[in-house]
Design a protein around this motif. Structure first.
Motif, mmCIF file in Angstrom:
data_model
loop_
_atom_site.group_PDB
_atom_site.id
_atom_site.type_symbol
_atom_site.label_atom_id
_atom_site.label_comp_id
_atom_site.label_asym_id
_atom_site.label_seq_id
_atom_site.Cartn_x
_atom_site.Cartn_y
_atom_site.Cartn_z
ATOM 1 N N ALA A 33 0.845 -1.195 0.000
ATOM 2 C CA ALA A 33 0.000 0.000 0.000
ATOM 3 C C ALA A 33 0.878 1.241 0.000
ATOM 4 N N PRO A 34 0.442 2.329 -0.681
ATOM 5 C CA PRO A 34 1.192 3.582 -0.591
ATOM 6 C C PRO A 34 1.054 4.144 0.815
ATOM 7 N N ALA A 35 2.110 4.780 1.319
ATOM 8 C CA ALA A 35 2.075 5.314 2.677
ATOM 9 C C ALA A 35 2.935 6.560 2.771
ATOM 10 N N THR A 36 2.496 7.494 3.616
ATOM 11 C CA THR A 36 3.227 8.734 3.845
ATOM 12 C C THR A 36 3.421 8.936 5.336
ATOM 13 N N VAL A 37 4.665 9.170 5.740
ATOM 14 C CA VAL A 37 4.982 9.453 7.140
ATOM 15 C C VAL A 37 5.125 10.955 7.310
ATOM 16 N N SER A 38 4.380 11.529 8.246
ATOM 17 C CA SER A 38 4.460 12.958 8.547
ATOM 18 C C SER A 38 4.383 13.148 10.046
ATOM 19 N N GLY A 39 5.454 13.597 10.636
ATOM 20 C CA GLY A 39 5.482 13.748 12.091
ATOM 21 C C GLY A 39 5.331 12.395 12.758
ATOM 22 N N SER A 40 4.316 12.253 13.618
ATOM 23 C CA SER A 40 4.062 10.989 14.306
ATOM 24 C C SER A 40 2.904 10.225 13.673
ATOM 25 N N THR A 41 2.589 10.564 12.424
ATOM 26 C CA THR A 41 1.447 9.956 11.742
ATOM 27 C C THR A 41 1.870 9.241 10.461
#
Length: 339
Positions: free
Chosen positions: A262-270
């Motif tokens: 699955a595509p995923a994006t990490v931003s900060g703690s999310t």
């Protein structure tokens, strides 16, 4: 993030307590180590040592009592901070304890523990620790930097605990094995026979961030030349800074039965996970049950917490999972209580 029942140590609960030699989390900075620990401990009376004991995640390699060696689960570890508190992970129960470190002597004091039923081999390991991690212990540290070994020996020499330091794991590029399922304050073990079945890795999309940065910089310069002035330039800088805070890539692995991506994006703690694509094999009921629960957690927006070699994921609805770096066996539990 989750609450666990915490009970004082009594004669009945001593077995679970000794797991302290098998516990802990990584502080990362190691600020309590070495000579600095000696200075920081001054005044608190808890830690006064020149040995690099504090601020280190110590993995328990073995426990030997009266010549009999007990092999711990791979995620058994211990950490001592510079205020005289030890936090523990045993592969089953979580522990907090007060300790005094003076020179090469470690004295184990009051302890508090969760009370979770364990499999027999874990019970045997905790029982061995019961006689080893208690009272005054002599500490010996060998090696340097990230390759250190710690030996704790009881005053009568009958029991020895061998430990080694571990490096931090990164969220990106690490294979994470699911170790427990959670729902709000309640944590549950994996269905029987499914240990190691569910795992995942977040892989960064190579070159994408570099391309974004180059594009933003080019747009910024073009805006200046076209007379856009400083407002356009500053706007481009803001967008560029925002892009730096995000890491885009792919989340892939096994849900318990089927492989997925699955595509995923990490931003900060999310972590924001897009549509999951998976194979469609049918497996036994325990694997399928695990897969359904893991999939619910990995879809949509997830909050994550990374502590040394342990990872916690939680959805907005409170469902979640615990995972450990794949070099460890997937038997980790929630963060230990503080003494």
């Amino acid at each position: 993030m989750r609450k666990q029942q915490i009970i004082p140590v009594t004669a009945v609960t001593t077995v679970a307590l000794l797991s302290l030699a098998a516990c802990g989390t990584e502080s990362g900075s190691g600020s309590g180590s070495g000579a600095s620990a000696s200075k920081q401990g001054k005044g608190s009376g808890s830690v006064r040592t020149d040995l690099p004991l504090t601020g280190v995640r110590w993995s328990v390699d073995s426990v030997t009592v009266d010549g009999e060696k007990a092999v711990p689960p791979a995620d058994a570890s211990v950490e001592i901070d510079d205020r005289g508190r030890a936090s523990a992970r045993t592969g089953c129960n979580s522990i907090g304890a007060k300790v005094t470190v003076d020179g090469d002597t470690v004295t184990v004091g009051d302890k508090r523990t969760t009370e979770i039923g364990c499999e027999k081999e874990l019970q045997d390991f905790e029982k061995a620790l019961n006689g080893a991690f208690s009272g005054k212990l002599t500490a010996k540290v060998q090696g340097e930097a990230k390759d250190r070994r710690l030996t704790l020996t009881t005053s009568d020499g009958a029991a020895t605990i061998a430990l080694s330091s571990q490096p931090d794991s990164s969220l990106i590029g690490t294979k994470w094995s699911v170790s427990a399922l959670t729902d709000g304050d309640v944590a549950a073990s994996l269905p029987r026979g499914t240990d190691g079945k569910a795992h995942f890795t977040f892989s960064e999309q190579a070159g994408k961030e570099a391309g974004k940065e180059a594009g933003k910089e080019a747009g910024k310069e073009a805006g200046k030349e076209a007379g856009g002035g400083t407002d356009q330039a500053e706007g481009a800088e803001d967008e560029t800074e925002g892009a730096k805070d995000k890491t885009e890539g792919t989340l892939k692995g096994n849900l318990g039965c089927n492989r997925f991506s699955a595509p995923a994006t990490v931003s900060g703690s999310t972590i924001s996970v897009g549509r999951i694509v998976s194979t469609r094999m049918s497996c036994a009921e325990p694997e399928m049950k695990l897969e359904q629960q893991v999939r619910k957690v990995l879809e949509g927006q997830i909050t994550y917490e990374l502590r040394h070699r342990s990872l916690t994921l939680e959805t907005e609805g409170g469902q979640g999972l615990d995972a450990v770096a794949a070099s460890q066996e997937p038997s980790g539990r929630a963060a230990p209580p503080r003494a």
